[in-house]
Design an enzyme around this catalytic site. Structure first.
Site, PDB file in Angstrom:
ATOM      1  N   HIS A  18      -4.023   7.569   1.209  1.00  0.00           N
ATOM      2  CA  HIS A  18      -3.837   8.820   0.543  1.00  0.00           C
ATOM      3  C   HIS A  18      -4.915   9.808   1.038  1.00  0.00           C
ATOM      4  O   HIS A  18      -4.524  10.985   1.261  1.00  0.00           O
ATOM      5  CB  HIS A  18      -3.889   8.458  -1.123  1.00  0.00           C
ATOM      6  N   LYS A  42       7.640   3.609 -13.449  1.00  0.00           N
ATOM      7  CA  LYS A  42       6.985   2.729 -12.487  1.00  0.00           C
ATOM      8  C   LYS A  42       6.117   1.566 -13.035  1.00  0.00           C
ATOM      9  O   LYS A  42       5.622   0.881 -12.258  1.00  0.00           O
ATOM     10  CB  LYS A  42       6.382   3.543 -11.223  1.00  0.00           C
ATOM     11  N   ARG A  91       4.989   6.379   6.283  1.00  0.00           N
ATOM     12  CA  ARG A  91       4.108   5.387   7.165  1.00  0.00           C
ATOM     13  C   ARG A  91       5.156   4.725   8.002  1.00  0.00           C
ATOM     14  O   ARG A  91       5.258   5.517   9.020  1.00  0.00           O
ATOM     15  CB  ARG A  91       3.752   4.367   6.178  1.00  0.00           C
ATOM     16  N   SER A 129      -0.495   1.247  -2.746  1.00  0.00           N
ATOM     17  CA  SER A 129      -1.255   0.989  -3.694  1.00  0.00           C
ATOM     18  C   SER A 129      -0.777  -0.480  -4.262  1.00  0.00           C
ATOM     19  O   SER A 129      -1.576  -1.403  -4.842  1.00  0.00           O
ATOM     20  CB  SER A 129      -0.843   2.096  -4.912  1.00  0.00           C
TER      21      SER A 129
END
Ligand code: ADP
Length: 163
Positions: A18, A42, A91, A129
């Site tokens: 990030h 989430k 990514r 993460s």
């Protein structure tokens, strides 16, 4: 006119991936607003205040970075902030379909807000993460992936036996 970009996400927690995107964004935008979404669906490990404070600590001294919480429609938040673009990180190819879907939906909701994709440095291409949390949960070394303060908080969280 000042070019403002909004970088939205869950940031549960913020990683060097990030931060790499934030640094790159600062080369393109005059001001970057990191917009932290609560995203309770989430099931985040950290509550929103913890996530915001970890980003604040990681971005301390960066006067062109602003950290805010937001809930609701991203395009409305971006408009309210006078942003010209939404920033997202790409990514591997696996991110593409999901990101395309969001970008097209946001375009549909507001044709004025553009989405800008940034690629991280190669070393962060596979960093998420989720994977950092998985490693931390079993006591693995996470220092190469997250700022010091985040590594500390992850250790405490898992020591507390919360998850
Ligand atoms: P979200 O729940 O919106 O996907 P995340 O916090 O997981 O929120 O990610 C926010 C944004 O940062 C997304 O665009 C994601 O693709 C990007 N991102 C996350 N990790 C990396 C990384 N290692 N390199 C580049 N971009 C990343």
């Amino acid at each position: 006119m000042k070019k403002v970009g909004v970088y939205p996400g869950t940031f549960d927690p913020i990683t060097f991936g990030h931060l790499d995107i934030i640094k790159r964004s600062l080369k393109v935008f005059d001001q970057v607003i990191v917009a932290v979404a609560p995203n309770p669906q989430k099931g985040p490990l950290f509550d929103i205040d913890e996530r915001v404070s970890m980003i604040q600590e990681a971005c301390r001294g960066e006067k062109h970075v602003q950290i805010e919480q937001f809930d609701g429609l991203l395009v409305e938040f971006a408009k309210r902030k006078g942003a010209i673009a939404v920033i997202r990180g790409l990514r591997a190819v696996s991110d593409f379909e999901y990101e395309l879907q969001i970008a097209l939906m946001n375009q549909q909701l507001d044709a004025d807000v553009q989405t800008v994709f940034m690629m991280p440095s190669q070393e962060y291409t596979y960093l998420t993460s989720s994977i950092v949390k998985a490693v931390a949960r079993y006591g693995g070394e996470i220092k190469p992936f997250v700022p010091e303060g985040v590594a500390r908080k992850l250790k405490v969280k898992f020591k507390e036996g919360l998850l």
